[in-house]
Enzyme design. Structure first.
Site, PDB file in Angstrom:
ATOM      1  N   SER A 111       0.677  -1.152   0.174  1.00 10.69           N
ATOM      2  CA  SER A 111      -0.036  -0.072  -0.035  1.00 10.69           C
ATOM      3  C   SER A 111       1.032   1.194  -0.020  1.00 10.69           C
ATOM      4  CB  SER A 111      -0.918  -0.075   1.373  1.00 10.69           C
ATOM      5  OG  SER A 111      -1.519   1.105   1.399  1.00 10.69           O
ATOM      6  N   TYR A 170      -2.080   0.169   9.814  1.00  7.57           N
ATOM      7  CA  TYR A 170      -2.423  -0.849   8.772  1.00  7.57           C
ATOM      8  C   TYR A 170      -1.071  -0.489   7.870  1.00  7.57           C
ATOM      9  CZ  TYR A 170      -3.775  -0.976   3.805  1.00  7.57           C
ATOM     10  OH  TYR A 170      -4.002  -1.455   2.634  1.00  7.57           O
TER      11      TYR A 170
END
Length: 336
Positions: free
Chosen positions: A127, A152
């Site tokens: 990501s 995350y």
């Protein structure tokens, strides 16, 4: 070939599965149908895949180690496309344990399965969140990414490191893809396009963080799929020029590589809202709010490595992509 695809009921997972099935691959789709968002949407995505003769679905949580061992032993996939994860930057502030279980424990189980099955190539989703405090733009895979701003993002960086260890120890070819703000038909309900579209059509205000001054490298899902499939078809080799005295964070002497997949054209959030308003034919009521914890002011993908090695870079214009998303949204939800 047989591809094991985790997160098959997810947004990107469904689109990737359709592409692989269309070209004749066999796809074993894995998903736990988590209730993080509407399971009916996930089931509708699976319903698009189930008519294909080459598709089989296995409902499974990747953090269930013994079940994963049985899966790899039974299926013996040639390649693995790992897209399953607990997603969402803001939710990681609320439920951190879900991220540890799915993104760390689950990824360890996946790596062990790949090692045992002698998988030819593992491609996994990372990501743009790994860039964290990085302020140098555009974001480059050759830059250090040791300062994530959310758990995350930290789990995605951990996935890259875990995959590198397995590549080094067991010669497992592995490629990580850092996705940048993916949008399009069948998208996630917790992402801005869906949240904004629903609120605008219902005449409700939308929450616009950082007063809309954030910039995002919005990337249309078909461009993501094209990049994923091209990368999946070519396993990395170790970089013979890798210098341990001056290590390149995006490369290695092991068969491991990292690429960005982004549109290379950041758009201010207020401009994105304008494009969405034009496609919907409605004006938004904006609730301007400050920056939220875990968010970054701008994302901007450097994609020269992807283009040089695979002859591809995302190019879908924002207006076209948003228009296609709106057409799907109205059709799926029956919204005016």
């Amino acid at each position: 070939m047989r591809v094991l695809l985790t997160g098959a009921a997810g947004f990107i997972g469904m689109h990737c599965a359709e592409r692989l099935l269309a070209r004749g691959d066999e796809v074993v789709g894995v998903d736990n149908l988590s209730a993080y968002y509407d399971v009916r949407l996930k089931e509708a995505r699976l319903a698009r895949l189930s008519p294909h003769r080459g598709f089989r679905f296995v409902r499974l949580d990747i953090s269930e180690r013994e079940a994963m061992e049985r899966l790899f032993a039974a299926e013996r996939p040639s390649r693995v496309l790992h897209l399953a994860a607990q997603v969402g930057v803001r939710h990681s502030l609320v439920d951190p344990h879900a991220y540890v279980q799915a993104n760390l424990v689950g990824f360890a189980d996946l790596l062990e399965g790949c090692r045992a099955a002698k998988v030819e190539h593992l491609v996994f989703a990372s990501s743009s969140s790994v860039y964290g405090l990085n302020a140098r733009l555009p974001f480059s895979v050759h830059d250090n990414v040791d300062h994530p701003l959310s758990l995350y993002g930290a789990t995605k960086k951990a996935n890259e490191l875990m995959a590198h260890a397995y590549s080094h120890l067991f010669s497992l070819p592995a490629t990580g893809l850092r996705f940048f703000t993916v949008y399009g038909p069948w998208g996630r309900p917790d992402m801005a396009p869906m949240l904004f579209a629903r609120a605008i059509l219902e005449g409700k205000p939308i929450d616009v963080f950082n007063e809309g001054r954030m910039r995002r490298d919005f990337t249309y899902v078909d461009d993501i799929v094209e990049g994923v499939v091209r990368v999946l078809d070519r396993a990395p080799a170790g970089d013979a020029k890798f210098d341990p005295a001056r290590p390149d964070p995006g490369s290695s002497s092991a068969p491991w590589k990292i690429y960005n997949i982004g549109n290379h054209e950041p758009v201010e959030l207020l401009r994105f809202i304008e494009v969405l308003e034009e496609a919907l034919g409605r004006k938004a009521k904006k609730n301007l709010l400050p920056m939220q914890p875990g968010d970054v002011a701008e994302t901007f993908a450097e994609v020269e490595s992807l283009e040089a090695e695979f002859g591809f870079r995302p190019r879908r214009p924002l207006a076209e992509g948003v228009g296609r998303f709106v057409d799907w949204y109205r059709s799926y939800y029956g919204a005016g």
